[in-house]
Design an enzyme around this catalytic site. Structure first.
Site, PDB file in Angstrom:
ATOM      1  N   CYS A   2       1.942  11.279  -3.878  1.00  9.27           N
ATOM      2  CA  CYS A   2       2.654  12.617  -3.586  1.00  9.27           C
ATOM      3  C   CYS A   2       2.831  12.743  -2.207  1.00  9.27           C
ATOM      4  O   CYS A   2       1.927  12.905  -1.215  1.00  9.27           O
ATOM      5  CB  CYS A   2       1.968  13.717  -4.301  1.00  9.27           C
ATOM      6  SG  CYS A   2       1.615  13.773  -5.822  1.00  9.27           S
ATOM      7  N   ARG A  27       5.453   7.568  -1.004  1.00  7.75           N
ATOM      8  CA  ARG A  27       4.059   8.237  -1.530  1.00  7.75           C
ATOM      9  C   ARG A  27       4.166   8.460  -2.915  1.00  7.75           C
ATOM     10  O   ARG A  27       2.836   9.051  -3.476  1.00  7.75           O
ATOM     11  CB  ARG A  27       3.840   9.543  -0.749  1.00  7.75           C
ATOM     12  CG  ARG A  27       3.636   9.554   0.757  1.00  7.75           C
ATOM     13  CD  ARG A  27       3.505  10.665   1.421  1.00  7.75           C
ATOM     14  NE  ARG A  27       2.004  11.253   1.281  1.00  7.75           N
ATOM     15  CZ  ARG A  27       0.954  10.769   1.722  1.00  7.75           C
ATOM     16  NH1 ARG A  27       1.007   9.985   2.909  1.00  7.75           N
ATOM     17  NH2 ARG A  27      -0.197  11.238   1.534  1.00  7.75           N
ATOM     18  N   TRP A  74       3.659  11.410  -7.506  1.00  8.22           N
ATOM     19  CA  TRP A  74       3.026  10.318  -8.019  1.00  8.22           C
ATOM     20  C   TRP A  74       2.352  10.867  -9.355  1.00  8.22           C
ATOM     21  O   TRP A  74       1.081  11.453  -8.755  1.00  8.22           O
ATOM     22  CB  TRP A  74       2.365   9.446  -7.188  1.00  8.22           C
ATOM     23  CG  TRP A  74       1.788   8.090  -7.521  1.00  8.22           C
ATOM     24  CD1 TRP A  74       2.375   7.248  -8.113  1.00  8.22           C
ATOM     25  CD2 TRP A  74       0.464   8.007  -8.159  1.00  8.22           C
ATOM     26  NE1 TRP A  74       1.654   6.132  -8.638  1.00  8.22           N
ATOM     27  CE2 TRP A  74       0.443   6.635  -8.798  1.00  8.22           C
ATOM     28  CE3 TRP A  74      -0.934   8.514  -8.251  1.00  8.22           C
ATOM     29  CZ2 TRP A  74      -0.661   5.857  -9.201  1.00  8.22           C
ATOM     30  CZ3 TRP A  74      -1.929   8.000  -8.441  1.00  8.22           C
ATOM     31  CH2 TRP A  74      -1.795   6.741  -9.099  1.00  8.22           C
ATOM     32  N   ASN A 100      -0.945  17.965  -2.992  1.00  8.11           N
ATOM     33  CA  ASN A 100      -1.015  16.588  -2.872  1.00  8.11           C
ATOM     34  C   ASN A 100      -2.442  16.433  -3.078  1.00  8.11           C
ATOM     35  O   ASN A 100      -3.435  16.845  -2.405  1.00  8.11           O
ATOM     36  CB  ASN A 100      -0.504  15.922  -1.745  1.00  8.11           C
ATOM     37  CG  ASN A 100      -0.977  14.537  -1.406  1.00  8.11           C
ATOM     38  OD1 ASN A 100      -1.269  13.921  -2.698  1.00  8.11           O
ATOM     39  ND2 ASN A 100      -1.239  14.130  -0.342  1.00  8.11           N
ATOM     40  N   GLY A 101      -3.005  15.811  -4.291  1.00  2.90           N
ATOM     41  CA  GLY A 101      -4.564  15.680  -4.369  1.00  2.90           C
ATOM     42  C   GLY A 101      -4.727  15.811  -5.920  1.00  2.90           C
ATOM     43  O   GLY A 101      -3.863  15.820  -6.575  1.00  2.90           O
ATOM     44  N   GLU A 476      -3.898 -12.504  -1.838  1.00  3.11           N
ATOM     45  CA  GLU A 476      -2.926 -11.580  -1.166  1.00  3.11           C
ATOM     46  C   GLU A 476      -1.585 -11.890  -1.529  1.00  3.11           C
ATOM     47  O   GLU A 476      -0.756 -11.108  -1.935  1.00  3.11           O
ATOM     48  CB  GLU A 476      -2.866 -11.598   0.163  1.00  3.11           C
ATOM     49  CG  GLU A 476      -1.876 -10.691   1.188  1.00  3.11           C
ATOM     50  CD  GLU A 476      -1.704  -9.198   0.672  1.00  3.11           C
ATOM     51  OE1 GLU A 476      -2.699  -8.988   0.029  1.00  3.11           O
ATOM     52  OE2 GLU A 476      -0.839  -8.680   1.050  1.00  3.11           O
ATOM     53  N   LYS A 480       0.843  -9.509  -4.013  1.00  3.82           N
ATOM     54  CA  LYS A 480       2.196  -9.113  -3.478  1.00  3.82           C
ATOM     55  C   LYS A 480       3.266  -9.457  -4.670  1.00  3.82           C
ATOM     56  O   LYS A 480       4.102  -8.728  -5.131  1.00  3.82           O
ATOM     57  CB  LYS A 480       2.604  -9.874  -2.339  1.00  3.82           C
ATOM     58  CG  LYS A 480       3.636  -9.232  -1.564  1.00  3.82           C
ATOM     59  CD  LYS A 480       3.071  -8.118  -0.479  1.00  3.82           C
ATOM     60  CE  LYS A 480       1.781  -7.425  -0.826  1.00  3.82           C
ATOM     61  NZ  LYS A 480       1.252  -6.879   0.096  1.00  3.82           N
ATOM     62  N   GLU A 483       3.028  -7.036  -7.836  1.00  5.76           N
ATOM     63  CA  GLU A 483       3.221  -5.939  -7.476  1.00  5.76           C
ATOM     64  C   GLU A 483       4.830  -5.407  -7.335  1.00  5.76           C
ATOM     65  O   GLU A 483       5.158  -4.329  -7.944  1.00  5.76           O
ATOM     66  CB  GLU A 483       2.619  -5.464  -6.065  1.00  5.76           C
ATOM     67  CG  GLU A 483       2.834  -4.269  -5.530  1.00  5.76           C
ATOM     68  CD  GLU A 483       2.178  -3.956  -4.030  1.00  5.76           C
ATOM     69  OE1 GLU A 483       1.930  -4.921  -3.471  1.00  5.76           O
ATOM     70  OE2 GLU A 483       1.899  -2.907  -3.776  1.00  5.76           O
ATOM     71  N   HIS A 499     -13.383 -24.162 -14.691  1.00  4.03           N
ATOM     72  CA  HIS A 499     -14.303 -23.611 -15.427  1.00  4.03           C
ATOM     73  C   HIS A 499     -13.733 -22.607 -16.357  1.00  4.03           C
ATOM     74  O   HIS A 499     -14.669 -21.530 -16.624  1.00  4.03           O
ATOM     75  CB  HIS A 499     -15.409 -23.075 -14.344  1.00  4.03           C
ATOM     76  CG  HIS A 499     -15.866 -23.759 -13.410  1.00  4.03           C
ATOM     77  ND1 HIS A 499     -16.853 -24.820 -13.819  1.00  4.03           N
ATOM     78  CD2 HIS A 499     -15.806 -24.074 -11.964  1.00  4.03           C
ATOM     79  CE1 HIS A 499     -17.341 -25.565 -12.836  1.00  4.03           C
ATOM     80  NE2 HIS A 499     -16.798 -25.153 -11.654  1.00  4.03           N
ATOM     81  N   LYS A 599       2.479   4.277  -2.215  1.00  2.00           N
ATOM     82  CA  LYS A 599       2.131   3.671  -0.990  1.00  2.00           C
ATOM     83  C   LYS A 599       0.605   4.227  -0.688  1.00  2.00           C
ATOM     84  O   LYS A 599      -0.128   3.342  -0.284  1.00  2.00           O
ATOM     85  CB  LYS A 599       2.994   3.991   0.116  1.00  2.00           C
ATOM     86  CG  LYS A 599       2.697   3.355   1.718  1.00  2.00           C
ATOM     87  CD  LYS A 599       3.084   1.992   1.561  1.00  2.00           C
ATOM     88  CE  LYS A 599       2.706   1.298   2.933  1.00  2.00           C
ATOM     89  NZ  LYS A 599       2.459   0.015   3.065  1.00  2.00           N
TER      90      LYS A 599
END
Ligand code: AGP
Length: 604
Positions: A2, A27, A74, A100-101, A476, A480, A483, A499, A599
């Site tokens: 947010c 955001r 978000w 936001n939160g 990484e 990526k 995502e 294994h 983000k």
């Protein structure tokens, strides 16, 4: 997680809000909205989906006025919809609120307010704030907000407007970022410093438990006790242009900036003598290092862990994802250093760990990109990675710079503790100097990888493999790819595959292997033979492109410049970043704003 923004001034407020929201869209992008105060009336427009939906709506139904707050969401509580979009209006439409939160005790407050006859129109936690403030209002707006805030539990950055204050925005901060700024005749609030670059040359960063009353050309800050607080103004210096220019998207732009970001990070670390700012006696005494981060930042931390184990053998190193670290019974004493890594410096999971460690009396060092962030503010020591603004949800240049700064820190620590010689240290410094140019060479793989992506973007499943330091890059690369392309992808330590997971390897599965450590080529070859035998298509990222075994087994070789092995993850990750980008592009994905993500994740 947010983004919030507010404006008061001579310009049409809804236009400024839309411009600002576009910078904040990374955001969260489930819905957006604006509330404008004009002639004593608050009017609201809210739209599910991207900000462009709100923008189109406002073109058709403009909102006039010079004071407004806006929000991009978000979703946490309540699905993405027009109703659940912010801002929220209080029951007598006297207040509008963006948040936001997370308000942890919202159900309790909601029940109390409903018992008083308040009708709720959304499923969100945030709506309670608007009603609660109006409920507390006895004619003094600032007091009403502080009284309401005293009842809230959780994390919140709030922007509030009230019909009684036609030129004022109220900004409230607890555990989520909030910046305020003014020009001669304007006032702004915003979640993010970079989003204000277009409008302001200096800002005030609110601390936790502070509120600001922001008018035209004037901002007053108070503690939650209502006591005025004197705040320093911070100059905004743009490290990189925050606009797209000619690039297709921010991820594209940010990958191109890797060489310049590395150059800047090296220069800053050396010129500012960043390592010397950390207490030497303490650094010599350290017996244990915890490393904490999330996602990409955690992967940079895993690289740091490998370096520390190699160069500072007498220190116990423990790396952990932040969301788990806080539940572990982790040792923190006066000889323990906890390193938090974060691009944003606001990730709630990581920030909570940092606070937990500080509360237990442990020392913290943050490796971070945003100088005004909470993590930098509250850490005992900070090393800035100087990557410049990173807007794409998928982190790229920040990762390269996090690895670089971690490596520089480890070499300095090793020299200080006498575990490497000055000659070895000088060798590493020279190798560090060569990295930006090597990054440029690795980026030259663009064309090859674009063609490769055109042939491989329909793959359903991908495995990234590596051993030692290469395993960090495999993780990484895998993160990526999934995502931004939504292709199922896993990273495995190459030796571990046999294994169990080898059972998944069959024809059409794509395997990408990192092979940058000379002494591991033979062992990697064995693992690669196992997947090749089962019909997988094999791509190898390596500086040893003429190695006969690799040439023999690989379907594709992505050759990267030869790099000092302990630094190779800073370069070898670049082809993985490019692969994700070009595969997602070939699939037609929204690269900068992948589904379900944001983000900066400022909720736990
Ligand atoms: C990276 O591509 C991700 N978007 C994500 O894993 C990110 O690195 C993570 O959320 C941590 O963010 P931070 O670095 O801002 O703390």
């Amino acid at each position: 997680m947010c983004g919030i923004i507010g404006y008061t001034g001579d310009k049409k407020a809804s236009d400024i809000i839309i411009q600002g929201l576009k910078y904040l869209e990374y955001r969260g992008y489930d819905s957006s909205g604006v509330a404008v105060l004009n002639d004593g009336v608050i009017k609201v427009a809210k739209k599910e989906g991207r900000i462009v939906n709100l923008e189109r709506h406002l073109e058709e139904y403009p909102l006039e006025g010079h004071l407004a707050i806006g929000h991009t969401r978000w979703a946490t509580h309540g699905r993405p919809s027009d109703d659940n979009a912010h801002p929220f209006i209080s029951f007598h439409t006297r207040f509008a609120v963006v948040h936001n939160g997370i308000i942890e005790n919202y159900l309790e407050i909601k029940e109390e307010l409903m018992a008083e006859g308040v009708v709720f129109r959304s499923q969100t936690d945030s709506e309670v704030v608007a009603h609660l403030v109006e409920f507390m209002d006895k004619g003094d707006t600032k007091r009403a907000i502080l009284d309401a805030v005293a009842k809230l539990k959780g994390a919140f950055a709030l922007g509030i407007i009230c019909v009684d204050s036609p030129d004022v925005i109220y900004a409230v901060k607890k555990d989520n970022p909030l910046i305020v700024g003014v020009t001669d005749n304007e006032g702004f609030i915003c979640s993010d410093i970079n989003s204000l670059q277009k409008f302001l040359s200096e800002v005030i960063v609110l601390d936790n438990d502070q509120m600001a009353v922001v008018g035209r050309g004037k901002a007053e800050v108070f503690s939650f006790d209502g006591i005025p607080v004197k705040k320093e103004r911070i100059k905004l210096t743009a490290e990189e242009e925050n606009a797209l220019s000619d690039y297709e998207c921010f991820m594209d732009k940010e990958m191109s900036e890797i060489p310049s970001a590395l150059r800047r990070a090296i220069k800053f670390y050396r010129e500012e003598k960043c390592f010397s700012k950390i207490d030497k006696d303490y650094l010599k005494k350290i017996r244990r290092i915890n490393i904490v981060g999330c996602g990409t930042a955690l992967h940079a931390g895993l690289y740091g862990e490998k370096l520390l184990n190699k160069f500072i053998p007498d220190v116990d190193v423990h790396s952990e994802m932040a969301s788990e670290f806080r539940y572990d019974d982790v040792k923190v004493d006066e000889n323990t250093l906890t390193i938090t890594i974060s691009q944003s410096g606001e990730t709630a999971d990581t920030l909570t760990c940092q606070r937990m460690v500080n509360a237990r009396g442990g020392k913290t060092l943050t490796i971070c990109n945003v100088p005004t962030s909470s993590m930098v503010h509250y850490a005992d020591y900070a090393l800035m990675i100087c990557a410049g603004p990173e807007v794409a949800v998928a982190s790229t240049k920040a990762f390269n710079c996090q690895e670089l700064v971690f490596a520089m820190f480890v070499f300095d620590l090793a020299l200080l503790r006498g575990t490497i010689t000055p000659e070895t240290y000088a060798h590493f410094c020279a190798e560090i100097d060569a990295l930006p140019e090597k990054a440029e060479k690795a980026l030259a793989l663009r064309e090859k990888i674009s063609a490769y992506a055109a042939r491989n973007f329909r793959r359903k499943s991908v495995f990234y493999l590596g051993r030692g330091m290469d395993y960090c890059v495999a993780m990484e690369g895998s993160l990526k790819l999934k995502e931004i392309s939504y292709i199922h992808c896993e990273a495995y330590a190459a030796g571990e595959l046999k294994h169990g997971t080898l059972a998944l390897i069959e024809k059409d599965i794509m395997v990408v292997a990192l092979v940058t450590q000379k002494n591991l080529i033979d062992k990697m070859y064995s693992s690669l033979a196992e997947v090749k035998t089962r019909g997988a298509s094999l791509t190898v990222i390596t500086p040893f492109a003429d190695n006969p075994s690799l040439l023999d087994i690989a379907d594709y070789i992505m050759e990267i410049p030869v790099t000092e092995e302990v630094l190779s993850p800073i370069i070898s990750v670049i082809p993985t970043q490019l692969m994700s980008y070009y595969i997602a592009r070939a699939k037609g994905c929204d690269i900068d704003k992948p589904r379900n993500l944001a983000k900066s994740v400022t909720v736990e």
